[in-house]
Write a protein that holds these residues in place. Structure first.
Motif, PDB file in Angstrom:
ATOM      1  N   GLU A 100       0.816  -1.213   0.000  1.00  0.00           N
ATOM      2  CA  GLU A 100       0.000   0.000   0.000  1.00  0.00           C
ATOM      3  C   GLU A 100       0.849   1.262   0.000  1.00  0.00           C
ATOM      4  O   GLU A 100       0.356   2.351  -0.324  1.00  0.00           O
ATOM      5  CB  GLU A 100      -0.924   0.015   1.229  1.00  0.00           C
ATOM      6  CG  GLU A 100      -0.234   0.146   2.575  1.00  0.00           C
ATOM      7  CD  GLU A 100       0.174  -1.179   3.196  1.00  0.00           C
ATOM      8  OE1 GLU A 100       0.463  -1.195   4.402  1.00  0.00           O
ATOM      9  OE2 GLU A 100       0.199  -2.194   2.472  1.00  0.00           O
ATOM     10  N   SER A 101       2.112   1.145   0.354  1.00  0.00           N
ATOM     11  CA  SER A 101       2.943   2.318   0.573  1.00  0.00           C
ATOM     12  C   SER A 101       4.053   2.509  -0.449  1.00  0.00           C
ATOM     13  O   SER A 101       4.440   3.644  -0.722  1.00  0.00           O
ATOM     14  CB  SER A 101       3.571   2.258   1.978  1.00  0.00           C
ATOM     15  OG  SER A 101       2.571   2.295   2.975  1.00  0.00           O
ATOM     16  N   MET A 202      -5.675  -0.092   5.024  1.00  0.00           N
ATOM     17  CA  MET A 202      -5.484   0.615   3.766  1.00  0.00           C
ATOM     18  C   MET A 202      -6.199  -0.090   2.609  1.00  0.00           C
ATOM     19  O   MET A 202      -6.751   0.554   1.722  1.00  0.00           O
ATOM     20  CB  MET A 202      -3.994   0.745   3.453  1.00  0.00           C
ATOM     21  CG  MET A 202      -3.224   1.635   4.411  1.00  0.00           C
ATOM     22  SD  MET A 202      -3.780   3.351   4.390  1.00  0.00           S
ATOM     23  CE  MET A 202      -4.875   3.360   5.831  1.00  0.00           C
ATOM     24  N   ARG A 206      -9.261   1.170  -0.201  1.00  0.00           N
ATOM     25  CA  ARG A 206      -9.077   1.157  -1.655  1.00  0.00           C
ATOM     26  C   ARG A 206      -9.691  -0.084  -2.316  1.00  0.00           C
ATOM     27  O   ARG A 206      -9.401  -0.385  -3.482  1.00  0.00           O
ATOM     28  CB  ARG A 206      -7.579   1.202  -1.975  1.00  0.00           C
ATOM     29  CG  ARG A 206      -6.895   2.498  -1.599  1.00  0.00           C
ATOM     30  CD  ARG A 206      -7.221   3.599  -2.593  1.00  0.00           C
ATOM     31  NE  ARG A 206      -6.349   3.511  -3.762  1.00  0.00           N
ATOM     32  CZ  ARG A 206      -6.628   4.066  -4.934  1.00  0.00           C
ATOM     33  NH1 ARG A 206      -7.764   4.711  -5.100  1.00  0.00           N
ATOM     34  NH2 ARG A 206      -5.775   3.968  -5.945  1.00  0.00           N
ATOM     35  N   ARG A 396      -3.416  10.251   3.970  1.00  0.00           N
ATOM     36  CA  ARG A 396      -3.431   8.873   4.466  1.00  0.00           C
ATOM     37  C   ARG A 396      -1.990   8.428   4.711  1.00  0.00           C
ATOM     38  O   ARG A 396      -1.064   8.967   4.109  1.00  0.00           O
ATOM     39  CB  ARG A 396      -4.068   7.953   3.428  1.00  0.00           C
ATOM     40  CG  ARG A 396      -5.517   8.309   3.115  1.00  0.00           C
ATOM     41  CD  ARG A 396      -6.464   7.618   4.051  1.00  0.00           C
ATOM     42  NE  ARG A 396      -7.834   7.998   3.777  1.00  0.00           N
ATOM     43  CZ  ARG A 396      -8.881   7.428   4.386  1.00  0.00           C
ATOM     44  NH1 ARG A 396      -8.699   6.491   5.281  1.00  0.00           N
ATOM     45  NH2 ARG A 396     -10.105   7.834   4.118  1.00  0.00           N
ATOM     46  N   ASP A 398       0.245   6.646   3.587  1.00  0.00           N
ATOM     47  CA  ASP A 398       0.892   5.936   2.503  1.00  0.00           C
ATOM     48  C   ASP A 398       2.377   6.260   2.524  1.00  0.00           C
ATOM     49  O   ASP A 398       2.869   6.851   3.462  1.00  0.00           O
ATOM     50  CB  ASP A 398       0.265   6.351   1.166  1.00  0.00           C
ATOM     51  CG  ASP A 398       0.138   7.849   1.077  1.00  0.00           C
ATOM     52  OD1 ASP A 398       1.128   8.531   1.369  1.00  0.00           O
ATOM     53  OD2 ASP A 398      -0.953   8.345   0.750  1.00  0.00           O
ATOM     54  N   THR A 399       3.082   5.889   1.438  1.00  0.00           N
ATOM     55  CA  THR A 399       4.528   6.104   1.368  1.00  0.00           C
ATOM     56  C   THR A 399       5.194   5.339   2.520  1.00  0.00           C
ATOM     57  O   THR A 399       4.531   4.851   3.429  1.00  0.00           O
ATOM     58  CB  THR A 399       4.861   7.615   1.390  1.00  0.00           C
ATOM     59  OG1 THR A 399       4.103   8.269   0.384  1.00  0.00           O
ATOM     60  CG2 THR A 399       6.333   7.876   1.165  1.00  0.00           C
ATOM     61  N   SER A 400       6.506   5.213   2.479  1.00  0.00           N
ATOM     62  CA  SER A 400       7.226   4.503   3.527  1.00  0.00           C
ATOM     63  C   SER A 400       8.612   5.112   3.668  1.00  0.00           C
ATOM     64  O   SER A 400       9.160   5.644   2.706  1.00  0.00           O
ATOM     65  CB  SER A 400       7.343   3.009   3.189  1.00  0.00           C
ATOM     66  OG  SER A 400       7.771   2.268   4.312  1.00  0.00           O
ATOM     67  N   THR A 417       7.666   5.459  -2.384  1.00  0.00           N
ATOM     68  CA  THR A 417       6.219   5.632  -2.438  1.00  0.00           C
ATOM     69  C   THR A 417       5.623   5.095  -3.727  1.00  0.00           C
ATOM     70  O   THR A 417       6.330   4.907  -4.726  1.00  0.00           O
ATOM     71  CB  THR A 417       5.883   7.138  -2.319  1.00  0.00           C
ATOM     72  OG1 THR A 417       4.468   7.298  -2.210  1.00  0.00           O
ATOM     73  CG2 THR A 417       6.390   7.922  -3.511  1.00  0.00           C
ATOM     74  N   PRO A 421      -2.469   5.147  -1.119  1.00  0.00           N
ATOM     75  CA  PRO A 421      -2.433   3.732  -0.751  1.00  0.00           C
ATOM     76  C   PRO A 421      -2.804   2.826  -1.919  1.00  0.00           C
ATOM     77  O   PRO A 421      -3.796   3.031  -2.610  1.00  0.00           O
ATOM     78  CB  PRO A 421      -3.477   3.649   0.372  1.00  0.00           C
ATOM     79  CG  PRO A 421      -3.431   4.993   1.012  1.00  0.00           C
ATOM     80  CD  PRO A 421      -3.211   5.953  -0.129  1.00  0.00           C
ATOM     81  N   ASN A 436       2.211   3.029  -9.596  1.00  0.00           N
ATOM     82  CA  ASN A 436       1.972   4.256  -8.835  1.00  0.00           C
ATOM     83  C   ASN A 436       0.869   5.104  -9.468  1.00  0.00           C
ATOM     84  O   ASN A 436       0.469   4.870 -10.611  1.00  0.00           O
ATOM     85  CB  ASN A 436       3.270   5.068  -8.777  1.00  0.00           C
ATOM     86  CG  ASN A 436       3.677   5.562 -10.153  1.00  0.00           C
ATOM     87  OD1 ASN A 436       3.194   6.588 -10.642  1.00  0.00           O
ATOM     88  ND2 ASN A 436       4.559   4.814 -10.833  1.00  0.00           N
TER      89      ASN A 436
END
Length: 598
Positions: A100-101, A202, A206, A396, A398-400, A417, A421, A436
């Motif tokens: 998700e990230s 997440m 979605r 949200r 998201d990303t890491s 990223t 999500p 993405n």
């Protein structure tokens, strides 16, 4: 690989000078005097000066958003890898267990410190717009933004950069072959991992978009349902894709049969990718931004990140105040006004430096900050509508992000990223990863906010081959007593999350306290302070509202901060991992005496 600018050559040493004889005799007299003084020194002084701070920590530490990823990085370190090899393992594992990230279908920014050279480098692995992209591709027949097309489906996908970044790390900075650094992620993809609470939360958000794509539904919605927490998940296609990269490098991903499969899948789903788009993708090495504040050097992300420039603006504004000694409401007021102005400038000026001549020198100048500071009333809020700028969603998690420091002193801060999500909710069958939706990070239309409520102008307009502006802010903090590696996801709130963490570290907080601390945020538009519960005392909220601020205190949280900090004097090595997702992230160090937070 492209390099944005060549390195600076070292300065030649000045030529030796002849010393006059009279000066030499004077030097002898000075030496005799010093000898006499040394004989008179108390015995306690004879033991010599205090031990100097260590040049390297002597052990390693990793903080990441998922325990599997941290364990993968520690395994690679144990096999003789350095921080850069460990970063490959952590990145690839996050793409598997935290789809998700981030993942192979996305991109990121990598901030590196190479200890043997004393060199910092910023690796830009941001996604690029396809060459067939156009300025108005997400406007409808009435000239209005069609946000759904910039978020869901094939048209929303930019060309991924993360696979190229993994090979770049291995080729130029690592010690191990890709096959060894990717081995933990490949093994885990085949053996399986347990579906976690963050995955489930997440995915539920979605689910509708994922269900609309056969490839994504097959991978993430078995039997059409969100998997229960604890379900064993496997991804054979992901393992095969990593094995391809390990065997053939980035070329195996960006050229040949695999690239043709990606392009065919994207175009079948309505996208505009071409084989040329993939073949021409390169990471770019850029010079990081360097700031100085309260005796610390801050090394951070340059454009196409807006994070470093915004940090510079905010900290330069704050440098005119003794803000650390102020009561909470007054300190929050000054921070808010600095944030407001930095985010306004983000919207106006910043974009891909290969396309836009952004006035970075001006925006990071103390003189420019002094002018902005002059417009701040010490007791009154400045409505964003009164600042000249762009006419005019909650973020949200998201990303890491992950942070690494190894025994030799190499540092890695990586924020990666797929944007929202689960990205654009599209999986090309047989690849094992989501694409993405970074096209939404462009300014689709001046003044129209993106999914994170951020507005933009022509500097961040869509153009073929252009990289969208980002808020990702991987950062190093270096002082005489402390070195830290930090960063966070959080969309538009990344910048302020990193800012507050850096200020906490400067105030002497430990890594875990910084990761756990409640946060507040202002981003110019919408014109309100957003605060996590506990970030501001009730009396401070009342005082801020009396100054004219709108304060929204929420039970929701944001960010997923990951910190590694080393005390140069004591040798203590700390890891701080954000507790907002309990039991998911993990910090670990290689020695038992190091501080380990989980």
């Amino acid at each position: 690989m492209h390099r944005a600018r060549p390195g600076l050559a070292g300065k030649p040493r000045a030529a030796a000078r002849q010393v006059p004889r009279t000066a030499a005799r004077g030097g002898c007299r000075v030496k005799r005097l010093l000898l006499i003084l040394l004989l008179l020194v108390p015995a306690a002084w004879a033991e010599g000066p205090a031990r100097p701070a260590a040049a390297a920590p002597g052990r390693s530490a990793i903080a990441s958003a998922n325990a599997h990823a941290t364990d993968a990085g520690m395994e690679v370190l144990a096999r003789g890898g350095n921080a850069f090899d460990a970063a490959i393992a952590v990145s690839a594992t996050l793409g598997l267990v935290e789809p998700e990230s981030s993942g192979l279908g996305g991109g990121g920014f990598l901030l590196l410190h190479v200890a043997k050279d004393g060199r910092d480098v910023f690796v830009d692995a941001r996604e690029r717009a396809p060459l067939a992209a156009t300025r108005d591709m997400f406007l409808d027949g009435n000239g209005e933004a069609d946000r759904r097309r910039s978020v869901d489906g094939a048209l929303a996908a930019a060309i991924p950069g993360l696979p190229a970044a993994l090979e770049h790390l291995a080729r130029h900075y690592g010690r191990l072959p890709l096959s060894q650094s990717l081995a933990p992620a490949i093994r885990l993809a085949r053996e399986g991992w347990r579906f976690g609470p963050k995955n489930a939360a997440m995915l539920a958000w979605r689910k509708e978009a994922l269900a609309g794509d056969p490839g994504a539904a097959a991978l993430f919605l078995p039997d059409g349902r969100v998997p229960e927490v604890g379900t064993l998940m496997r991804n054979e296609d992901y393992a095969r894709t990593l094995e391809l990269i390990a065997r053939e490098g980035a070329a195996g991903f960006y050229r040949g049969p695999f690239a043709r499969r990606l392009v065919a899948g994207v175009r079948k789903a309505g996208g505009i990718w071409s084989e040329r788009d993939l073949a021409e993708y390169r990471v770019v090495e850029r010079e990081p931004l360097r700031l100085h504040h309260r005796g610390y050097e801050i090394v951070t992300a340059p454009p196409p990140s807006s994070g470093g420039v915004a940090l510079a603006t905010i900290l330069n504004i704050l440098s005119g105040y003794d803000y650390a000694a102020l009561p909470p409401a007054e300190r929050a007021h000054l921070l808010t006004e600095a944030m407001r102005r930095a985010y306004r400038d983000r919207a106006l000026y910043l974009g891909d430096p290969d396309f836009v001549q952004a006035p970075v020198a001006m925006l990071t100048s103390p003189d420019y900050a002094a002018g902005l500071r002059a417009g701040i009333h010490p007791r009154r809020a400045t409505p964003s509508a009164l600042l000249p700028g762009v006419d005019a969603a909650p973020a949200r998690p998201d990303t890491s992000h992950f942070s690494i420091m190894d025994a030799e002193g190499n540092l890695v801060a990586v924020t990666q990223t797929v944007n929202l999500p689960f990205g654009n909710a599209l999986v090309v069958p047989g690849t094992g990863f989501l694409l993405n939706n970074e096209m939404d990070d462009f300014s689709v239309k001046p003044g129209v906010p993106n999914a994170f409520g951020l507005v933009g102008d022509d500097a961040n307009a869509i153009a073929p081959g252009k990289r969208p502006l980002s808020s990702m802010t991987p950062t190093f903090l270096r002082g005489d007593d402390r070195v830290a590696v930090l960063g966070s996801p959080g969309g538009s709130r990344i910048i302020t999350t990193v800012l507050l963490a850096a200020l906490g570290l400067m105030d002497g907080q430990d890594a875990q306290a910084v990761a756990a601390a409640p946060r507040f945020h202002h981003q110019y538009l919408p014109d309100r302070i957003q605060a996590e519960s506990g970030a501001l005392p009730a009396e401070a909220v009342a005082a801020l509202e009396a100054m004219g601020h709108t304060v929204e205190v929420t039970d929701r949280s944001w960010g997923n901060l990951q910190v590694v900090a080393w005390d140069r004097g004591s040798g203590e090595l700390q890891t701080g991992t954000d507790p907002r997702w309990q039991g998911v992230g993990k910090g670990a160090a290689t020695a038992e005496e190091a501080s380990i937070y989980r």
